[in-house]
Design an enzyme around this catalytic site. Structure first.
Site, PDB file in Angstrom:
ATOM      1  N   GLU A   1       0.860  -1.177   0.000  1.00 48.31           N
ATOM      2  CA  GLU A   1       0.000   0.000   0.000  1.00 48.31           C
ATOM      3  C   GLU A   1       0.898   1.229   0.000  1.00 48.31           C
ATOM      4  OE1 GLU A   1      -2.877  -0.140   3.212  1.00 48.31           O
ATOM      5  OE2 GLU A   1      -3.198   2.023   3.086  1.00 48.31           O
TER       6      GLU A   1
ATOM      7  N   ASP B   1      -5.250   9.579   9.902  1.00 46.28           N
ATOM      8  CA  ASP B   1      -3.888   9.209  10.273  1.00 46.28           C
ATOM      9  C   ASP B   1      -3.424   9.847  11.570  1.00 46.28           C
ATOM     10  OD1 ASP B   1      -2.986   7.417   8.182  1.00 46.28           O
ATOM     11  OD2 ASP B   1      -3.312   9.116   6.833  1.00 46.28           O
TER      12      ASP B   1
END
Lengths: 390, 272
Positions: free
Chosen positions: B58, B69
């Site tokens: 990824e 995040d």
């Protein structure tokens, strides 16, 4: 056409092409829960009664409509102010926050989180949390923590925890990011009390409805006193909640609607359609889609986006969104203080700055009846302005 | 303006086919995450991950406002952006890497919207990208993107969260391509001292309703945690733990070492 504007958004929370619900999967169920709880509560007389009672007995509504003869004499247009600066906590933010805090309580969520720029929304949220006995955490960019130290202390006095945000530009945009990150982790027990008409559905709609008391009151007061509607209705725009609340009261009149942006944060003027912070709207961004930093003297307007309904009102041609520069804002700040004995917050000084400019340039004809929402009082800004003027 | 989400295409894409084949061979699936543009040698890092036993990689296309995040990937994104990284430069790096495992990009929807859904889907395909993970594009909003991605042959991986109710989970499983990304805990990406109980619970819930490979990500921080979650899940995505090493300057060699450790732990679990 105008009668269809500022009603319920279409399914999925759309205002034309804008709005929607672009959030991480973890938050989708909470947004749906909030949408349902909101629809149910808003339709329920007991809920509305409780909110109205708080607004009158705690906030001090209705706020007055003040005509400004001396200022009008200087500018040559007839200015009236909707006095949100006279609410408890000193800005319109409290209208929204009390509604959301009651909703949070109703959903069984005992913890409120909020983002704040100038600190007004943070103070309002901390106030509502203290009133209802809820826990409160406020995210505030490190830059804003420094320039609004007094509001930080206010929030702490009210029992809230203020978390300085050190990521990105360390202002309002990053405070929103950090609040969203907290919410992703705490969504089962926490309500995110968004301070303006932004974010995923149902926030833009819900916040506008909670703020429409500003416009509804102003319209009735103006009509009662002047026997007709104002010709121009003006409010400042960061995310756009005081403007949305004001416009909602006048959207079905013939009044021109004017939302005034800070030149360094003009999301309608210079923004491009995009998807950030849960919504499709207009944002300052670069060619690749990286969001740019907004910059102005007013921490409360330092947001690179705008509420989706404003993006739609601009596109539909029902409202327009000029911008003013910092220098004009300081001048308007002093003008109101000297001629009416009212020290405005720097945010609504933007709205006044546009009125002054438009009156002088002849864009507003002599004698035009102008209503300006004075969204907050200037105490928090006095030290900053003193420094700028010395 | 809202586009209905089209039905999932019949044909399996490259990413899904590769992961299914590996699973059928008895392997637990390992997908490391690398922030595109983090360090001059990030393409070598990508290659090192592939060589050290990743089943897919990824690659994050850095965004200015990454709300899913935590601090590690935020820092990596910021550093990459400050170095001038753009979606185009990341895609060029992926194309240049010529790795032989499938690559999925992870990014935020504004970058897609800004480029245009069709143009972005075609550029991904041209760069050799097999899949796309867009954490701020939930199913209801995915129609326009999914139609263009399907047409370009890019598999849109959907995410399922601990808060996703059962009926919705089935819909997500019915539309996800490549694999199902099961979010292991309520929270943003980042390392945790211990594996959350919700990680196993999520793996169980997802495995019960889909035949797609189920990979658990967010909060899977080391070899022990990876092995533990793979008692139920088909595989893991490991991001922050790897990116922290890269931020610390460990480079391709460090990536190879860490991915190798994870691989060994999963292989031991797979045969156990």
């Amino acid at each position: 056409m105008t009668e269809a504007l500022m009603r319920e958004p279409s399914p999925g929370g759309r205002f034309g092409p804008y709005g929607g619900r672009f959030v991480p999967e973890s938050l989708v169920p909470a947004c749906i829960e909030l949408e349902e709880a909101w629809a149910e509560a808003w339709a329920e007389p007991a809920f509305r009664r409780r909110l109205d009672e708080l607004l009158s007995r705690y906030v001090g509504r209705p706020t007055p409509l003040t005509d400004c003869p001396r200022l009008s004499g200087v500018l040559g247009v007839e200015v009236s102010l909707k006095r949100e600066d006279l609410t408890h906590t000193g800005s319109h933010k409290i209208n929204n926050v009390l509604g959301q805090a009651l909703l949070a309580e109703r959903m069984g969520k005992r913890r409120l989180i909020a983002e704040t720029g100038a600190g007004q929304h943070g103070v309002a949220t901390a106030t509502a949390a203290a009133l209802l006995g809820l826990e409160c955490v406020v995210f505030m960019g490190e830059v804003d923590v420094a320039r609004q130290a007094l509001n930080v202390f206010r929030m702490e006095l009210l029992g809230a925890r203020v978390v300085p945000v050190t990521s990105g530009s360390r202002t309002l945009k990053d405070a929103v990011n950090e609040a969203l990150r907290d919410w992703v982790a705490t969504v089962e027990t926490t309500h995110y009390c968004i301070g303006t008409v932004m974010g995923p559905h149902p926030y833009p709609y819900l916040v506008r409805q909670l703020q429409r008391v500003v416009g509804d009151e102003a319209r009735a007061q103006y009509l009662e006193r002047h026997g007709r509607d104002p010709e121009v209705v003006v409010a400042c725009i960061g995310g756009g909640s005081n403007a949305a609340g004001t416009f909602a009261g006048f959207v079905d009149t013939d009044a021109q609607l004017v939302g005034v942006e800070a030149a360094g944060g003009a999301a309608i003027g210079n923004g491009i359609p995009g998807v950030v912070h849960g919504m499709r709207s207009r944002f300052l961004q670069d060619e690749a889609g990286q969001v740019l930093e907004a910059e102005s003297i007013s921490a409360g307007l330092d947001y690179p986006g705008i509420g989706p309904e404003h993006a739609f009102l601009a596109e539909a041609g029902r409202a327009r969104y000029p911008s003013v520069a910092d220098g004009e804002v300081i001048e308007a700040f002093r003008l109101l203080a000297e001629h009416e004995g009212i020290i405005p917050a720097l945010e609504p000084a933007h709205a006044l700055a546009w009125v002054a400019r438009a009156a002088r340039s002849g864009e507003l004809a002599a004698g035009t009846r102008v209503l300006v929402t004075l969204s907050g009082r200037g105490d928090k800004d006095v030290a900053q302005v003193k420094e700028m003027l010395s | 303006m809202t586009v209905d989400v089209p039905a999932r295409p019949e044909a399996q894409g490259r990413l899904e086919a590769a992961l299914r084949a590996a699973r059928a061979a008895g392997r637990k699936l390992l997908v490391p995450y690398v922030t595109g543009g983090l360090g001059d040698d990030w393409v070598d890092v990508l290659r090192a991950c592939a060589d050290a036993g990743a089943d897919a990689v990824e690659v994050g296309i850095p965004f200015s406002d990454p709300v899913m995040d935590g601090p590690t990937i935020q820092a990596a994104s910021q550093r990459a952006l400050e170095a001038g990284t753009t979606p185009r430069s990341v895609l060029a790096g992926i194309a240049e890497s010529a790795v032989d495992v499938p690559v999925a990009v992870m990014t935020y929807y504004n970058l897609v919207e800004r480029a245009g859904t069709r143009r972005m889907a075609e550029e991904l395909a041209r760069s050799g990208v097999a899949g796309a993970i867009l954490p701020d594009l939930p199913l209801e909003e995915a129609g326009a993107w999914a139609a263009d991605a399907d047409a370009a042959g890019v598999e849109t991986v959907l995410l399922a969260a601990p808060t996703t109710p059962p009926a919705r989970l089935e819909r997500l499983c019915g539309r996800s391509r490549g694999f199902l990304y099961a979010i292991g805990l309520l929270g943003v990406t980042g390392e945790r001292d211990a594996l959350a109980a919700s990680a196993l619970e999520m793996a169980r819930r997802c495995k019960a309703v889909t035949d797609l490979p189920v990979l658990v990500g967010v909060g899977v921080s080391d070899a022990d945690q990876a092995r533990a979650v793979c008692a139920v899940a088909d595989g893991v995505i490991v991001g922050s733990a790897l990116v922290r090493r890269l931020l610390g300057g460990e480079g391709p060699a460090g990536a190879a070492r860490f991915v190798g450790e994870l691989r060994a732990a999963l292989d031991a679990a797979g045969t156990a």
